[in-house]
Every structure is written in C-alpha cells, then in structure tokens.
Motif scaffolding. Structure first.
Motif, PDB file in Angstrom:
ATOM      1  N   GLU A   7     111.430  -4.972  38.069  1.00  0.00           N
ATOM      2  CA  GLU A   7     110.928  -3.616  37.812  1.00  0.00           C
ATOM      3  C   GLU A   7     111.771  -2.893  36.762  1.00  0.00           C
ATOM      4  O   GLU A   7     111.249  -2.242  35.861  1.00  0.00           O
ATOM      5  CB  GLU A   7     110.901  -2.823  39.114  1.00  0.00           C
ATOM      6  N   THR A   8     113.091  -3.016  36.860  1.00  0.00           N
ATOM      7  CA  THR A   8     113.971  -2.364  35.887  1.00  0.00           C
ATOM      8  C   THR A   8     113.779  -2.937  34.494  1.00  0.00           C
ATOM      9  O   THR A   8     113.635  -2.194  33.519  1.00  0.00           O
ATOM     10  CB  THR A   8     115.443  -2.522  36.306  1.00  0.00           C
ATOM     11  N   HIS A  27     111.211  -4.501  33.265  1.00  0.00           N
ATOM     12  CA  HIS A  27     109.897  -4.138  32.729  1.00  0.00           C
ATOM     13  C   HIS A  27     109.829  -2.659  32.376  1.00  0.00           C
ATOM     14  O   HIS A  27     109.128  -2.272  31.435  1.00  0.00           O
ATOM     15  CB  HIS A  27     108.776  -4.543  33.686  1.00  0.00           C
ATOM     16  N   GLY A  28     110.550  -1.819  33.103  1.00  0.00           N
ATOM     17  CA  GLY A  28     110.624  -0.401  32.748  1.00  0.00           C
ATOM     18  C   GLY A  28     111.257  -0.211  31.380  1.00  0.00           C
ATOM     19  O   GLY A  28     110.790   0.601  30.573  1.00  0.00           O
ATOM     20  N   ARG A  43     108.698  -1.329  28.820  1.00  0.00           N
ATOM     21  CA  ARG A  43     107.637  -0.314  28.666  1.00  0.00           C
ATOM     22  C   ARG A  43     108.125   0.858  27.821  1.00  0.00           C
ATOM     23  O   ARG A  43     107.411   1.350  26.946  1.00  0.00           O
ATOM     24  CB  ARG A  43     107.175   0.198  30.040  1.00  0.00           C
ATOM     25  N   ASN A  44     109.349   1.318  28.087  1.00  0.00           N
ATOM     26  CA  ASN A  44     109.901   2.421  27.310  1.00  0.00           C
ATOM     27  C   ASN A  44     110.035   2.051  25.836  1.00  0.00           C
ATOM     28  O   ASN A  44     109.704   2.840  24.953  1.00  0.00           O
ATOM     29  CB  ASN A  44     111.260   2.851  27.862  1.00  0.00           C
TER      30      ASN A  44
END
Length: 141
Positions: free
Chosen positions: A61-62, A64-65, A68-69
């Motif tokens: 999750e981190t 991919h975050g 995404r950013n």
C-alpha cells in the motif's frame, strides 16, 4: 500475490516470545506475519543484508501510494507543459488570435500548477528520504 505465485508453504515452530515479537513487528510495519517473514528472506537473499531495529519496510500500500503520487504529479506537470506548448503554437501560427490577457491567464494557471508540483515533489522527497534513510525492502502481496 496469488497462491499460484507463491506455491510453497512454510510451517515453523516458534516460542510464545518469538510469536509476540513477530506480531509486534507485523503491527509496527503494518503488514502480515507472512510479509515480515518474506522481508527477512529478501534481506538474506540480497547478499546477507543485516536487518536491525531501524530497518524500514515499505508494504504494498505504501509503495503504491508513492507511485500514485508520482503519477499524479507527472500528469499535472505534463498538462502544464502541454498548455504552454499550445499557447506557443497558437501564438506562432496565429498571432492575432492570442491576446495578451489570454496568455497571462493561462500562464497564471500554469504557474499555480507548477507551484503545486514543486511543493508536492518537495513533500514526496522528504517522505521518501525519511522512510529510506535505512535499508528498505518493498513487499508485494
């Protein structure tokens, strides 16, 4: 990852204290017990890298975050550059169609977007630097 991607199963006997330590590590890293074990395996597979209390793990999750950013920042940057190129093209090909006010308005918008991009990149750089000042491993589940 699917079960097909990881067909092997490992059963390990551990003490109550070791299980508590595994659960603590899992909670601190925000990942499953299996991901903590995989982290240890990845560290050992990468030339025997030593893991200590300061090791940082990026979970799925981190990571991919962060991606995404970066993508959203890149998209905004590309849109800003495209707007500037459009203004330049129209100004070259049809100088009578672009007023100074039109160009200034677009430049104000682009300036605001680029300020946002610069600020976002600064924040992202600080976050990644804070997270990666120690050995890092990306865990893919």
């Amino acid at each position: 990852m699917s079960r097909d991607a990881m067909p092997r199963r490992l059963n390990v006997r551990i003490s109550d204290g070791e299980l508590e330590a595994l659960d603590r590590a899992s909670a601190e890293m925000g990942c499953s017990r299996s991901q903590v074990v995989r982290l240890l395996v990845h560290c050992l597979a990468d030339g025997g890298t030593r893991m200590g209390a300061g090791t940082v793990a990026f979970d799925y999750e981190t990571s991919h975050g962060i991606v995404r950013n970066l993508r959203s920042i890149g998209t905004l940057y590309n849109q800003s550059v495209a707007a500037l190129n459009t203004i330049a093209k129209v100004a070259r090909e049809s100088p009578d169609e672009v007023t100074a006010e039109d160009a200034l308005e677009v430049l104000r918008v682009v300036d605001a977007e680029m300020t946002y991009v610069a600020d976002s990149l600064g924040c992202l750089r600080e976050d990644v630097a804070r997270l990666s000042d120690r050995p890092t491993v990306f865990l893919w589940s």
